[in-house]
Design a protein around this motif. Structure first.
Motif, short mmCIF file in Angstrom:
data_model
loop_
_atom_site.label_atom_id
_atom_site.label_comp_id
_atom_site.label_asym_id
_atom_site.label_seq_id
_atom_site.Cartn_x
_atom_site.Cartn_y
_atom_site.Cartn_z
N LEU A 260 51.59 32.92 0.49
CA LEU A 260 50.67 32.63 -0.60
C LEU A 260 50.34 33.86 -1.43
O LEU A 260 49.61 33.77 -2.42
CB LEU A 260 49.37 32.04 -0.03
N GLY A 261 50.87 35.00 -1.04
CA GLY A 261 50.66 36.22 -1.80
C GLY A 261 49.43 37.01 -1.40
O GLY A 261 48.95 37.85 -2.16
N PHE A 262 48.93 36.76 -0.19
CA PHE A 262 47.72 37.45 0.26
C PHE A 262 47.96 38.45 1.37
O PHE A 262 47.02 38.82 2.09
CB PHE A 262 46.68 36.42 0.72
N ALA A 263 49.19 38.86 1.56
CA ALA A 263 49.47 39.88 2.59
C ALA A 263 48.75 41.17 2.24
O ALA A 263 48.82 41.66 1.11
CB ALA A 263 50.97 40.12 2.67
N ASP A 264 48.02 41.71 3.22
CA ASP A 264 47.27 42.97 3.04
C ASP A 264 46.26 42.91 1.92
O ASP A 264 45.88 43.94 1.35
CB ASP A 264 48.25 44.13 2.79
N SER A 265 45.80 41.72 1.58
CA SER A 265 44.81 41.57 0.52
C SER A 265 43.40 41.60 1.09
O SER A 265 43.14 41.04 2.16
CB SER A 265 45.03 40.25 -0.23
N ASN A 266 42.50 42.25 0.39
CA ASN A 266 41.09 42.27 0.79
C ASN A 266 40.29 41.17 0.09
O ASN A 266 39.08 41.06 0.29
CB ASN A 266 40.46 43.63 0.47
N ASN A 267 40.98 40.40 -0.75
CA ASN A 267 40.29 39.40 -1.54
C ASN A 267 40.56 37.98 -1.04
O ASN A 267 40.46 37.01 -1.81
CB ASN A 267 40.73 39.50 -3.01
N VAL A 268 40.90 37.85 0.22
CA VAL A 268 41.16 36.54 0.80
C VAL A 268 40.18 36.28 1.93
O VAL A 268 39.77 37.21 2.65
CB VAL A 268 42.63 36.44 1.30
N PHE A 269 39.81 35.00 2.09
CA PHE A 269 38.87 34.63 3.15
C PHE A 269 39.43 33.40 3.87
O PHE A 269 39.15 32.25 3.51
CB PHE A 269 37.49 34.30 2.55
N PRO A 270 40.25 33.63 4.90
CA PRO A 270 40.81 32.50 5.65
C PRO A 270 39.75 31.85 6.54
O PRO A 270 38.95 32.53 7.17
CB PRO A 270 41.91 33.14 6.51
N ILE A 271 39.75 30.52 6.55
CA ILE A 271 38.90 29.76 7.47
C ILE A 271 39.81 28.90 8.33
O ILE A 271 40.59 28.10 7.82
CB ILE A 271 37.92 28.85 6.71
N TYR A 272 39.74 29.11 9.63
CA TYR A 272 40.59 28.36 10.56
C TYR A 272 39.69 27.53 11.46
O TYR A 272 38.80 28.06 12.14
CB TYR A 272 41.45 29.32 11.40
N ILE A 273 39.93 26.21 11.48
CA ILE A 273 39.13 25.30 12.31
C ILE A 273 40.04 24.64 13.33
O ILE A 273 41.03 24.00 12.97
CB ILE A 273 38.44 24.22 11.46
N GLY A 274 39.73 24.78 14.61
CA GLY A 274 40.54 24.17 15.66
C GLY A 274 39.74 23.98 16.94
O GLY A 274 38.66 24.56 17.10
N ASP A 275 40.29 23.19 17.85
CA ASP A 275 39.54 22.85 19.06
C ASP A 275 40.24 23.24 20.35
O ASP A 275 39.68 23.10 21.43
CB ASP A 275 39.30 21.33 19.11
N ASP A 276 41.48 23.74 20.29
CA ASP A 276 42.29 23.89 21.49
C ASP A 276 42.51 25.37 21.84
O ASP A 276 42.28 26.27 21.03
CB ASP A 276 43.63 23.19 21.29
N ARG A 277 43.02 25.58 23.05
CA ARG A 277 43.33 26.95 23.49
C ARG A 277 44.35 27.61 22.57
O ARG A 277 44.30 28.83 22.33
CB ARG A 277 43.88 26.94 24.91
N THR A 278 45.30 26.82 22.09
CA THR A 278 46.35 27.40 21.24
C THR A 278 45.80 27.90 19.91
O THR A 278 46.43 28.73 19.25
CB THR A 278 47.46 26.36 20.97
N ASP A 279 44.62 27.40 19.50
CA ASP A 279 44.00 27.88 18.26
C ASP A 279 43.39 29.27 18.44
O ASP A 279 43.12 29.96 17.45
CB ASP A 279 42.92 26.90 17.80
N GLU A 280 43.20 29.68 19.70
CA GLU A 280 42.63 31.01 19.95
C GLU A 280 43.52 32.12 19.39
O GLU A 280 43.02 33.18 19.00
CB GLU A 280 42.40 31.21 21.44
#
Length: 330
Positions: A260-280
């Protein structure tokens, strides 16, 4: 006025001379009951204290929504969503884990404003058939099968729309072979099902009697001993078989941010929502980046690297709605 009772005085048997009557229950029983009640109350208080302590460390993303917005202010939000237990409830039959139309609309709304990806242990094609939104990114097989939007997305760059990442392609023949072996081996255990997720396998035991869980795991391990390039992990009532390569949901998150073009960017805010161990794995990546937040979906305290929590898919839907409304106010 005459007072009535369930039994009148005449109904009661006369006391027998010389016989002693003990009040009910006996003192010894009352003591035991009091002790049992006390232990139960102590355990309840301890559980409550544990829950409160956990919630202090992983507060509700709904209750702290304004804090989330403040942290994301001026940055590009990128949304990552697990599927089972996050967008749909956990069900006995994995093929029946459909998402509601209301949840689909909530995800569609988020995707209109933010780049959005579904990251699941499921086969990519299967999770796409559940979600049915072509403008999303999909990462199936725990991130080992990634594809960009098949419909126009205003967030995707030209190269991002053509994204295709399959780091475990060489394992396809062995995955198919092991799937057949596991299906045959576990057939004798009622309720056990083997799901082929293309680049990984899932052995579901939600419908298996608890006394047979250990036998099922032993059978799975007996098959895998002949396949050293595969390894076993555990999820929520599921055994996961994956290639032994350094690739997980955290790697998928990093790959998609780069696409998406956000490698090493300080202007990105990822939100990850998950319920399982693999999401850790994804939660840990966000922690190490020092950017964005992980949100664990769980009703009970669990060890997690997530920053926030939500209790169930209905709260996930509410969170997504609030995120869209906040964007519409800007």
């Amino acid at each position: 006025m005459t007072k009535h009772s369930a039994f009148s005085a005449e109904d009661a048997a006369p006391a027998q001379t010389g016989r002693r009557f003990t009040s009910y229950p006996p003192a010894s029983c009352r003591t035991a009951a009091a002790q049992a009640t006390g232990c139960w109350l102590d355990a309840a208080v301890a559980r409550r204290a544990e829950h409160d302590d956990w919630m202090e460390k992983h507060p509700s993303a709904l209750a702290e929504f304004e804090s989330v917005l403040a942290a994301a202010k001026g940055k590009q939000v990128v949304m990552f969503l697990d599927y089972d237990g996050t967008l749909s409830p956990i069900v006995k039959d994995p093929d029946s884990a459909v998402m509601t139309d209301e949840m689909r609309e909530a995800v569609r709304g988020v995707a209109e404003h933010f780049p959005t990806a579904i990251v699941s242990g499921r086969c990519r094609d299967k999770v796409f058939n559940f979600v049915k939104l072509a403008e999303l990114y999909y990462a199936g097989s725990h991130g080992m099968d990634i594809k960009g939007p098949t419909a126009q997305s205003k967030h995707a760059k030209a190269k991002a729309e053509a994204v295709l990442c399959q780091p475990a392609s060489e394992f396809l023949p062995v995955i198919d072979e092991v799937c057949r072996a596991l299906t045959a081996t576990t057939a004798a255990i009622p309720g056990a099902t083997v799901e082929n997720n293309k680049f990984c396998l899932s052995v579901h035991f939600r419908c298996v009697q608890e006394e047979k869980w250990r036998a099922l795991e032993d059978q799975v391990r007996s098959v895998l001993k002949d396949y050293p390039d595969l390894h076993l992990t555990k999820g929520r009532k599921v055994l996961e078989i994956r290639p032994s390569i350094k690739w997980d949901k955290g790697n998928a998150l990093q790959f998609l941010l780069e696409a998406l073009g956000f490698a090493d960017s300080n202007n990105v805010f990822p939100i990850y929502i998950g319920d399982d161990r693999t999401d850790e794995d994804a939660f840990k990546v966000l922690r190490s980046m020092g950017q964005g937040i992980g949100i664990l979906v769980s009703k009970i305290p669990k060890e997690t690297s997530a920053s926030y929590s939500l209790q169930e898919p209905s709260e996930v839907k509410e969170f997504l709605h609030k995120l869209v409304k906040s964007k519409q106010r800007d």
